[in-house]
Design a protein around this motif. Sequence first.
Motif, PDB file in Angstrom:
ATOM      1  N   ASN A  19       0.818  -1.211   0.000  1.00 54.25           N
ATOM      2  CA  ASN A  19       0.000   0.000   0.000  1.00 54.25           C
ATOM      3  C   ASN A  19       0.851   1.260   0.000  1.00 54.25           C
ATOM      4  OD1 ASN A  19      -2.240  -1.611   0.039  1.00 54.25           O
ATOM      5  ND2 ASN A  19      -2.868  -1.111   2.123  1.00 54.25           N
ATOM      6  N   GLU A  20       1.940   1.239   0.773  1.00 55.45           N
ATOM      7  CA  GLU A  20       2.819   2.399   0.828  1.00 55.45           C
ATOM      8  C   GLU A  20       3.522   2.618  -0.516  1.00 55.45           C
ATOM      9  OE1 GLU A  20       2.660  -0.027   3.021  1.00 55.45           O
ATOM     10  OE2 GLU A  20       2.552   0.795   5.057  1.00 55.45           O
ATOM     11  N   ARG A  21       4.039   1.537  -1.100  1.00 52.49           N
ATOM     12  CA  ARG A  21       4.715   1.665  -2.401  1.00 52.49           C
ATOM     13  C   ARG A  21       3.745   2.157  -3.464  1.00 52.49           C
ATOM     14  NH1 ARG A  21       6.352  -3.492  -4.140  1.00 52.49           N
ATOM     15  NH2 ARG A  21       5.413  -4.576  -2.385  1.00 52.49           N
ATOM     16  N   ALA A  22       2.537   1.604  -3.430  1.00 53.97           N
ATOM     17  CA  ALA A  22       1.542   2.000  -4.421  1.00 53.97           C
ATOM     18  C   ALA A  22       1.159   3.467  -4.283  1.00 53.97           C
ATOM     19  CB  ALA A  22       0.306   1.120  -4.285  1.00 53.97           C
ATOM     20  N   THR A  23       1.114   3.972  -3.063  1.00 51.40           N
ATOM     21  CA  THR A  23       0.745   5.372  -2.845  1.00 51.40           C
ATOM     22  C   THR A  23       1.769   6.302  -3.460  1.00 51.40           C
ATOM     23  OG1 THR A  23      -0.392   4.765  -0.799  1.00 51.40           O
ATOM     24  CG2 THR A  23       0.143   7.089  -1.105  1.00 51.40           C
ATOM     25  N   TYR A  24       3.058   6.024  -3.225  1.00 49.90           N
ATOM     26  CA  TYR A  24       4.101   6.836  -3.846  1.00 49.90           C
ATOM     27  C   TYR A  24       4.032   6.741  -5.367  1.00 49.90           C
ATOM     28  CZ  TYR A  24       6.509   7.753   0.579  1.00 49.90           C
ATOM     29  OH  TYR A  24       6.831   8.193   1.841  1.00 49.90           O
ATOM     30  N   ALA A  25       3.832   5.527  -5.872  1.00 45.37           N
ATOM     31  CA  ALA A  25       3.829   5.315  -7.321  1.00 45.37           C
ATOM     32  C   ALA A  25       2.679   6.063  -7.985  1.00 45.37           C
ATOM     33  CB  ALA A  25       3.732   3.820  -7.631  1.00 45.37           C
ATOM     34  N   ILE A  26       1.480   5.908  -7.465  1.00 45.92           N
ATOM     35  CA  ILE A  26       0.321   6.510  -8.123  1.00 45.92           C
ATOM     36  C   ILE A  26       0.302   8.018  -7.940  1.00 45.92           C
ATOM     37  CG2 ILE A  26      -2.202   6.564  -8.161  1.00 45.92           C
ATOM     38  CD1 ILE A  26      -2.173   3.564  -7.608  1.00 45.92           C
ATOM     39  N   ASN A  27       0.708   8.523  -6.774  1.00 48.66           N
ATOM     40  CA  ASN A  27       0.773   9.974  -6.617  1.00 48.66           C
ATOM     41  C   ASN A  27       1.750  10.603  -7.604  1.00 48.66           C
ATOM     42  OD1 ASN A  27      -1.126  10.738  -4.694  1.00 48.66           O
ATOM     43  ND2 ASN A  27       0.219  10.313  -2.965  1.00 48.66           N
ATOM     44  N   SER A  28       2.917   9.993  -7.771  1.00 49.90           N
ATOM     45  CA  SER A  28       3.890  10.567  -8.701  1.00 49.90           C
ATOM     46  C   SER A  28       3.410  10.437 -10.140  1.00 49.90           C
ATOM     47  CB  SER A  28       5.267   9.912  -8.527  1.00 49.90           C
ATOM     48  OG  SER A  28       5.230   8.523  -8.768  1.00 49.90           O
ATOM     49  N   ALA A  29       2.697   9.344 -10.449  1.00 50.01           N
ATOM     50  CA  ALA A  29       2.163   9.167 -11.800  1.00 50.01           C
ATOM     51  C   ALA A  29       1.072  10.193 -12.092  1.00 50.01           C
ATOM     52  CB  ALA A  29       1.622   7.754 -11.967  1.00 50.01           C
ATOM     53  N   ILE A  30       0.174  10.411 -11.134  1.00 47.93           N
ATOM     54  CA  ILE A  30      -0.881  11.419 -11.308  1.00 47.93           C
ATOM     55  C   ILE A  30      -0.275  12.779 -11.594  1.00 47.93           C
ATOM     56  CG2 ILE A  30      -2.612  12.738 -10.008  1.00 47.93           C
ATOM     57  CD1 ILE A  30      -3.432  10.110  -8.652  1.00 47.93           C
ATOM     58  N   ASN A  31       0.830  13.079 -10.933  1.00 47.68           N
ATOM     59  CA  ASN A  31       1.494  14.368 -11.084  1.00 47.68           C
ATOM     60  C   ASN A  31       2.188  14.511 -12.437  1.00 47.68           C
ATOM     61  OD1 ASN A  31       4.385  15.880 -10.565  1.00 47.68           O
ATOM     62  ND2 ASN A  31       2.689  16.934  -9.544  1.00 47.68           N
ATOM     63  N   THR A  32       2.754  13.415 -12.950  1.00 49.72           N
ATOM     64  CA  THR A  32       3.586  13.486 -14.147  1.00 49.72           C
ATOM     65  C   THR A  32       2.793  13.338 -15.440  1.00 49.72           C
ATOM     66  OG1 THR A  32       5.587  12.713 -13.010  1.00 49.72           O
ATOM     67  CG2 THR A  32       5.483  12.346 -15.389  1.00 49.72           C
ATOM     68  N   TYR A  33       1.774  12.483 -15.452  1.00 51.65           N
ATOM     69  CA  TYR A  33       1.112  12.123 -16.715  1.00 51.65           C
ATOM     70  C   TYR A  33      -0.284  12.735 -16.823  1.00 51.65           C
ATOM     71  CZ  TYR A  33       4.852   8.761 -16.153  1.00 51.65           C
ATOM     72  OH  TYR A  33       6.083   8.196 -15.934  1.00 51.65           O
ATOM     73  N   ASP A  34      -0.743  12.852 -18.053  1.00 51.72           N
ATOM     74  CA  ASP A  34      -2.073  13.399 -18.304  1.00 51.72           C
ATOM     75  C   ASP A  34      -3.167  12.394 -17.973  1.00 51.72           C
ATOM     76  OD1 ASP A  34      -1.283  15.979 -19.831  1.00 51.72           O
ATOM     77  OD2 ASP A  34      -0.174  14.401 -20.861  1.00 51.72           O
ATOM     78  N   GLU A  35      -2.840  11.122 -18.119  1.00 51.06           N
ATOM     79  CA  GLU A  35      -3.821  10.057 -17.965  1.00 51.06           C
ATOM     80  C   GLU A  35      -3.121   8.860 -17.332  1.00 51.06           C
ATOM     81  OE1 GLU A  35      -7.056   8.481 -21.078  1.00 51.06           O
ATOM     82  OE2 GLU A  35      -4.996   7.996 -21.679  1.00 51.06           O
TER      83      GLU A  35
END
Length: 292
Positions: A19-35
Amino acid sequence: MKISAIIISRNDNYGGHLNERATYAINSAINTYDEVFYIDWNSPTHSLLYDIQDNLQLKGNLKHFVIPPDAATQLTNYDPQAQKCCEVLARNIGIRRATGDYIVSTNIDIIHPKREDIEKVINESDGNTFITLSRREVTWEIIKKFHGDEMKFQEWDKLRDYIYVNSEERKHEEKTVQGDDYSLINCCGDFQLAPRHVWEGIRGFEEELIYPLFADTNVQKKSVKHGFGLKAIYNPPMFHINHGSKGWGGGGIADGVNKKGNDINQAVTFANQTKNLETWGFSDIEIEYEIF
């Protein structure tokens, strides 16, 4: 320029601290990508996303697909040895539905590069090449020390700024078998970037490779066999949150998560152009999703 990212996982805490790894991954992805597509495949109870959504910095660009166990079993032709989180099928669902000019296929434990750095990579490419980005490692010890021994998910960007500066290139080249000129780097599937027409030209990941191992090398070889370029790069920094050998290391076979791997001759040695049907990614099936 629009960039899409595909992330897949399963709610089984593989490797620990999922859960912790996924939170970092998805937050950074939301920030970097349009979709951003998150495809939850074959979770035994509920999607991982529901466990972490309170710690996500949502902005309406996260598309959430859930493939429950009964559907996952059917889509893998009722093969009891299919990969528990069937990477090739889950990734193709996202890739086939992505609307970006460029598409990134990546993993659940990655802290993604900054937007401007991804754009620089794209602008310096020839628009006809499949790119794999070498990861760098960040440990829980480094993360906890930076956050004062806490998990401050809202400060993930400050952590990224810190490790951006305090890390080195990881030039770990790899061949899976004699004559393999396509893997290029160890763990080449952590971050694979290509224009959408390249992904469509090779028809995504090979859907007969429903077991773990070698599918990421296969997709890179397919790119070459279909006439596209292939390149490994070591910058910008992209970080894998290290979870040790426990979990799905080596496709999870060593840990007993999965029992059977893809045949290396089929996936790499004798692989050529795609055998996927025109309906790859289950494009003939309407799959519901929600947007966060």
